[in-house]
Scaffold this motif. Structure first.
Motif, short mmCIF file in Angstrom:
data_model
loop_
_atom_site.label_atom_id
_atom_site.label_comp_id
_atom_site.label_asym_id
_atom_site.label_seq_id
_atom_site.Cartn_x
_atom_site.Cartn_y
_atom_site.Cartn_z
N THR A 116 0.82 -1.20 0.00
CA THR A 116 0.00 0.00 0.00
C THR A 116 0.86 1.24 0.00
O THR A 116 1.98 1.25 0.50
CB THR A 116 -0.91 0.03 1.24
OG1 THR A 116 -0.10 -0.06 2.39
CG2 THR A 116 -1.90 -1.11 1.20
N HIS A 174 -4.44 6.78 9.42
CA HIS A 174 -4.27 5.49 8.78
C HIS A 174 -3.60 4.52 9.74
O HIS A 174 -2.67 4.88 10.45
CB HIS A 174 -3.41 5.65 7.52
CG HIS A 174 -3.09 4.36 6.85
ND1 HIS A 174 -3.81 3.86 5.80
CD2 HIS A 174 -2.08 3.46 7.07
CE1 HIS A 174 -3.29 2.72 5.40
NE2 HIS A 174 -2.24 2.45 6.15
N GLY A 204 -2.37 0.19 9.89
CA GLY A 204 -2.22 -1.10 9.23
C GLY A 204 -1.97 -2.20 10.24
O GLY A 204 -1.33 -1.99 11.27
N THR A 260 -5.45 -2.70 6.12
CA THR A 260 -5.30 -1.30 6.52
C THR A 260 -6.68 -0.68 6.68
O THR A 260 -7.66 -1.11 6.06
CB THR A 260 -4.50 -0.48 5.48
OG1 THR A 260 -5.26 -0.39 4.28
CG2 THR A 260 -3.16 -1.13 5.19
N TYR A 313 3.69 -2.41 12.85
CA TYR A 313 2.38 -1.79 12.65
C TYR A 313 2.56 -0.36 12.16
O TYR A 313 3.16 0.46 12.86
CB TYR A 313 1.59 -1.78 13.96
CG TYR A 313 1.32 -3.15 14.52
CD1 TYR A 313 0.45 -4.03 13.88
CD2 TYR A 313 1.97 -3.58 15.68
CE1 TYR A 313 0.22 -5.29 14.40
CE2 TYR A 313 1.74 -4.84 16.20
CZ TYR A 313 0.86 -5.69 15.55
OH TYR A 313 0.64 -6.94 16.06
N ALA A 330 3.61 1.00 4.33
CA ALA A 330 2.99 -0.31 4.41
C ALA A 330 3.94 -1.46 4.66
O ALA A 330 3.58 -2.36 5.40
CB ALA A 330 2.23 -0.57 3.12
N ASP A 337 4.42 9.44 8.53
CA ASP A 337 4.25 8.02 8.81
C ASP A 337 5.24 7.56 9.87
O ASP A 337 6.36 8.08 9.96
CB ASP A 337 4.49 7.18 7.55
CG ASP A 337 3.64 7.64 6.39
OD1 ASP A 337 2.48 7.99 6.64
OD2 ASP A 337 4.14 7.64 5.25
N ASP A 370 -8.57 3.36 7.19
CA ASP A 370 -8.43 4.82 7.15
C ASP A 370 -9.70 5.47 7.68
O ASP A 370 -10.80 5.03 7.36
CB ASP A 370 -8.19 5.33 5.73
CG ASP A 370 -6.80 4.98 5.22
OD1 ASP A 370 -6.57 3.79 4.95
OD2 ASP A 370 -5.98 5.90 5.10
#
Length: 368
Positions: free
Chosen positions: A45, A365, A367, A65, A317, A50, A308, A67
């Motif tokens: 992703t 977001h 994951g 994932t 994660y 990701a 991120d 969002d």
């Protein structure tokens, strides 16, 4: 109480097979230190980081994932001016108009978007489902007891134009959008990712446009005291959607984000109009409706900044936050019936106004 989050996190990681000793396959290289930060930008992703799942310690199954986005949007639609405020020129002529249009004051409203995605074992392919909901309620007012207001949506009861002292218009829009797509995100470089998407877009837009004209001004034989018009413009469409998303990594977890997508749904429109006028001689009512199918395009784009990070005992994660400016263009969504030319015949015209949605989006977001 402050230790509860720590205990919950410990419980989650304790059940994670990758947090247990000797969980990695025998002979795996760099097993103790493998983390998603080593694989950022290689597979899977696009947003956010990701490839935690590409570690030799991680299972090779599906990666999920989720969002959640909070939006502040404004809907602007063409063709919704409902009155002309006249300021006559200092001349004598058959037509003496010197005015400005009065329309809807479009409000800013909150909206929400939720999406779920599954990353396949190949890591370059994913599937995503996304739902967006937006509701807005806007209005506008005008008042002129001297020269009067010319109504732009009143039912033409006679060849002469009725003027009013007050006018009010309101617009309500309910929007639901569903996107189902497949994404492909190959490895380009550690600094740049492009995710190509193709899928289906389904959208439903329900609109209600209401006008009220009151305190009619006597300038003809038959005086219309009040005039009401209510139009519903409901449309539902589905069609193919294609696009791509880009991510430029600038370091320290920050990235520049950009998306563009287009779709061509086939829409089914249902347009109804009702009028109710009150005059000294009595009241009149009218009703008309229409149903038709037509193609109408949608263009979507956004620009933003994201950050991120990864957490967990192996940083497996991903978590991300992004702030974006979004813009949507929906072609000719205003197909409301306007009646004109009362001197000859009351001809019906469809307004054909475009609908624009724009505003800020805050995205979260996760994951797993």
């Amino acid at each position: 109480m402050k230790w509860i989050p720590v205990f919950l996190a410990a419980a989650v990681f304790a059940n994670d097979p990758c947090c247990k000793p000797n969980c990695c396959p025998e002979g795996a290289l760099n097993a103790p230190s493998c983390s998603c930060k080593q694989y950022e930008g290689q597979y899977g992703t696009l947003f956010p980081a990701a490839p935690c799942i590409d570690s030799p310690c991680a299972p090779c199954g599906m990666f999920w994932t989720a969002d959640v986005s909070l939006l502040a949007w404004q809907a602007i639609e063409e063709g919704l001016n409902f009155a002309l405020q006249n300021e006559p020129l200092p001349i004598v002529a058959d037509v003496n108009v010197n005015g400005h249009l009065v329309g809807i004051d479009f409000n800013w409203e909150p909206a929400a978007r939720i999406s779920f995605a599954a990353v396949f074992p190949s890591r370059a392919w994913d599937s995503q489902f996304r739902w967006t909901y937006f509701h807005t309620d806007s209005s506008g007012n005008a008042k002129d007891a001297s020269t009067g207001l010319i109504p732009l949506w009143a039912f033409p009861n006679s060849a002469e134009q009725t003027l009013f002292s007050k006018a009010h218009g309101s617009l309500e829009i309910n929007l639901n959008e569903f996107d189902i797509e497949m994404g492909y995100n190959p490895f380009l470089s550690p600094a740049l990712s492009l995710r190509f998407t193709a899928g289906l877009k389904v959208a439903e837009i329900d609109q209600t446009f209401s006008m009220k004209y009151s305190e009619g001004i006597q300038n003809q034989t038959t005086l219309i005291e009040t005039a009401h018009a209510k139009i519903t413009n409901n449309a539902i469409g589905a069609g193919p959607r294609i696009g791509f998303e880009s991510k430029w990594r600038v370091g320290s977890g920050f990235s520049l984000l950009g998306t563009i997508a287009g779709s061509l749904p086939l829409w089914h429109f249902r347009v109804n109009r009702t009028d109710a006028d009150l005059a000294a001689s009595g009241s009149t009512e009218s009703f008309m409706k229409g149903r038709f199918w037509i193609f109408r395009a949608i263009l979507e784009t956004s620009l933003g900044l994201g950050w991120d990070t990864c957490f967990g005992c192996r940083c497996q994660y991903p978590f991300g936050v992004a702030a974006n400016y979004e813009f949507q263009y929906l072609a000719e969504q205003n197909m409301m019936y306007r009646l004109v030319n009362p001197g000859l015949m009351s001809q019906v015209f469809q307004t054909r106004g475009d609908l624009h949605l724009h505003g800020a989006t805050l995205n979260f977001h996760f994951g797993f």
